[in-house]
Write a protein that holds these residues in place. Structure first.
Motif, mmCIF file in Angstrom:
data_model
loop_
_atom_site.group_PDB
_atom_site.id
_atom_site.type_symbol
_atom_site.label_atom_id
_atom_site.label_comp_id
_atom_site.label_asym_id
_atom_site.label_seq_id
_atom_site.Cartn_x
_atom_site.Cartn_y
_atom_site.Cartn_z
ATOM 1 N N GLY A 137 12.536 22.759 -26.197
ATOM 2 C CA GLY A 137 12.110 22.636 -27.590
ATOM 3 C C GLY A 137 12.457 21.306 -28.247
ATOM 4 N N SER A 150 8.494 24.243 -23.416
ATOM 5 C CA SER A 150 8.908 25.318 -24.346
ATOM 6 C C SER A 150 8.215 25.135 -25.680
ATOM 7 C CB SER A 150 10.413 25.252 -24.628
ATOM 8 O OG SER A 150 11.164 25.303 -23.478
ATOM 9 N N GLU A 174 15.467 31.312 -24.268
ATOM 10 C CA GLU A 174 15.829 30.131 -23.476
ATOM 11 C C GLU A 174 15.373 30.247 -22.022
ATOM 12 O OE1 GLU A 174 16.766 27.609 -25.152
ATOM 13 O OE2 GLU A 174 17.073 28.778 -26.979
HETATM 14 MG MG MG Z 1 14.726 26.231 -26.065
#
Ligand code: MG
Ligand code: ASP
Length: 429
Positions: free
Chosen positions: A14, A44, A209
């Motif tokens: 991210g 992500s 995650e």
């Molecule tokens: Mg992440």
């Protein structure tokens, strides 16, 4: 099985795709470091998008107004795409296959999903909504790179364990080895981390995650040469620099050590990532997207001498002690009852210790689960508990590292083996 020996897999999390500047940086990394052979890129959701989608989903599920948040999320992605498009040359943008969904179509699909939510099956519906973070991010990144966009959901097969889909390895391997090599022959491929799909065509997610794990699944199935995880830190460090000062990077480290660190709570790499790579002996590089030429860390099958001590902290811990009511010794029969109840309420033991008449466990705190545990065991045991605690682990400890962490802290429980020192203390915060 068809192996693509020179295939490299890059995973961008991210933080590395959080805005247009970050994606421009990603593009330069890909062009400088990924040009010499087939490349598959796992991406992500952008920045904190997954958290935002969780919030939107919860509102929608509760029948509350989510329109403003949804618009904000959509506009954020549109603005990034627009900014990148104006900086991208025409050739790259037009390389995108026309039958893939556009950003607008994905936004529309997300809106439709939210508008048609039904009550019941919270976790299943969560996956159908929260998965859009990765779909949107990969759409933008693929366009910015002029790369092929691959929807991983029909290929990466999982069961129906919503929010923590369990991979059906034989099916996934068959699907990936059939579908992906022909695409790679045409150039780089961008696909979603964190997502999978069921045989019935529903989207699943692999656990928060989970994109690191996705990279490992693709690597395992396609026999990749290596996986590189691009992070905002310089590699695998001996502690989280947000918590500890003077961190040290491990230039290389074994799969085994890395698995153990993840087990104790180091948040460097998703814990499920290492096993598939270790099984097929695929090295994992952890590198900095801020300083891409720096060495980073190589995780592979290696022997090393004693490593620099690693410091790992788990917060929001709860220490629970059980005493037998009649002051008899804690017996195997008692332990069986306690373990059974812990498993029943799904409280995972992070540390445990017993003495003559009491038995203590440290677990992640959950008011709901703790309450269920107390109800189950209160009649048989006297139970004391403390919350708002921290569990520290020093792996490969020495006198200096012990001193550094334990002075000025009141230890409620401590335990040491030859390599590992762990203790529970009150939270300083
Ligand atoms: Mg992440
Ligand atoms: N976007 C997902 C999350 O935030 C997966 C990931 O980042 O690996 O949990």
């Amino acid at each position: 099985m068809q192996h693509s020996q020179s295939l490299k897999i890059y995973k961008f999390g991210g933080a590395s795709v959080k805005d247009a500047a970050a994606i421009t940086n990603l593009r330069s990394i890909v062009s400088k470091h990924g040009a010499d052979g087939p490349l598959l890129i796992v991406v992500s959701a952008m920045g904190k998008t997954t958290n935002a989608l969780e919030e939107i989903f919860q509102l929608a599920y509760a029948g509350q107004d989510y329109a403003a948040l949804l618009l904000q999320l959509a506009d954020f992605h549109r603005a990034v795409a627009q900014e990148l498009l104006s900086a991208t040359n025409e050739d790259a943008a037009s390389a995108t296959a026309s039958n893939d969904p556009s950003l607008e179509q994905l936004v529309e699909q997300l809106g439709d999903r939210l508008a048609t939510l039904t009550t019941g099956e919270f976790d299943k519906q969560y996956d159908q909504v929260v998965s859009f973070g990765e779909l949107l991010a990969t759409r933008i990144v693929a366009s910015a790179l002029g790369a092929q966009w691959l929807d991983c959901r029909p290929l990466l097969r999982t069961d129906h364990a919503w929010r923590e889909g369990r991979v059906d390895w034989p099916t996934t391997e068959r699907n990936l080895t059939t579908a992906v090599p022909p695409l790679l022959a045409n150039g780089p491929v961008v696909t979603q981390g964190f997502l999978g799909g069921t045989a019935s065509g529903h989207t699943t997610t692999l656990g928060r995650e989970g994109s690191d794990y996705t990279a490992a699944i693709f690597a395992y199935c396609l026999g990749a040469e290596s996986v590189t995880i691009w992070k905002d830190v310089a590699g695998l460090l001996n502690a989280d620099p947000k918590i500890f000062e003077d961190t040290v990077r491990y230039p290389e480290i074994s799969y085994q050590e890395t698995i153990e660190m993840a087990y104790y709570g180091a948040s460097v790499i998703h814990p499920k990532t290492i096993k598939p790579l270790a099984v097929r002996q695929i090295p994992l590089y952890v590198k900095s997207f801020v300083d891409p030429t720096a060495e980073g860390t190589k995780i592979h099958d290696c022997r090393h001498g004693l490593l620099v001590p690693a410091f790992i902290r788990k917060t929001n811990q709860c220490l629970i002690s059980f005493e037998s009511k009649d002051l008899t010794f804690i017996s195997e029969e008692n332990l069986e009852v306690i373990f059974g109840a812990l498993a029943q309420v799904r409280l995972k033991i992070n540390l445990m210790q017993n003495s003559a008449i009491s038995f203590s466990v440290c677990t992640d705190f959950s008011a709901y689960r703790l309450d269920k545990l107390l109800t189950a065991l209160r009649e048989q045991f006297t139970i004391h508990y403390n919350t708002d605690l921290e569990l520290y682990t020093i792996k490969n400890y020495d006198a200096a590292s012990l001193q550094r962490l334990t002075t000025s802290r009141e230890l409620l429980l401590e335990q040491r083996t030859r390599q590992t020192f762990q203790f529970v203390c009150r939270s300083n915060a």
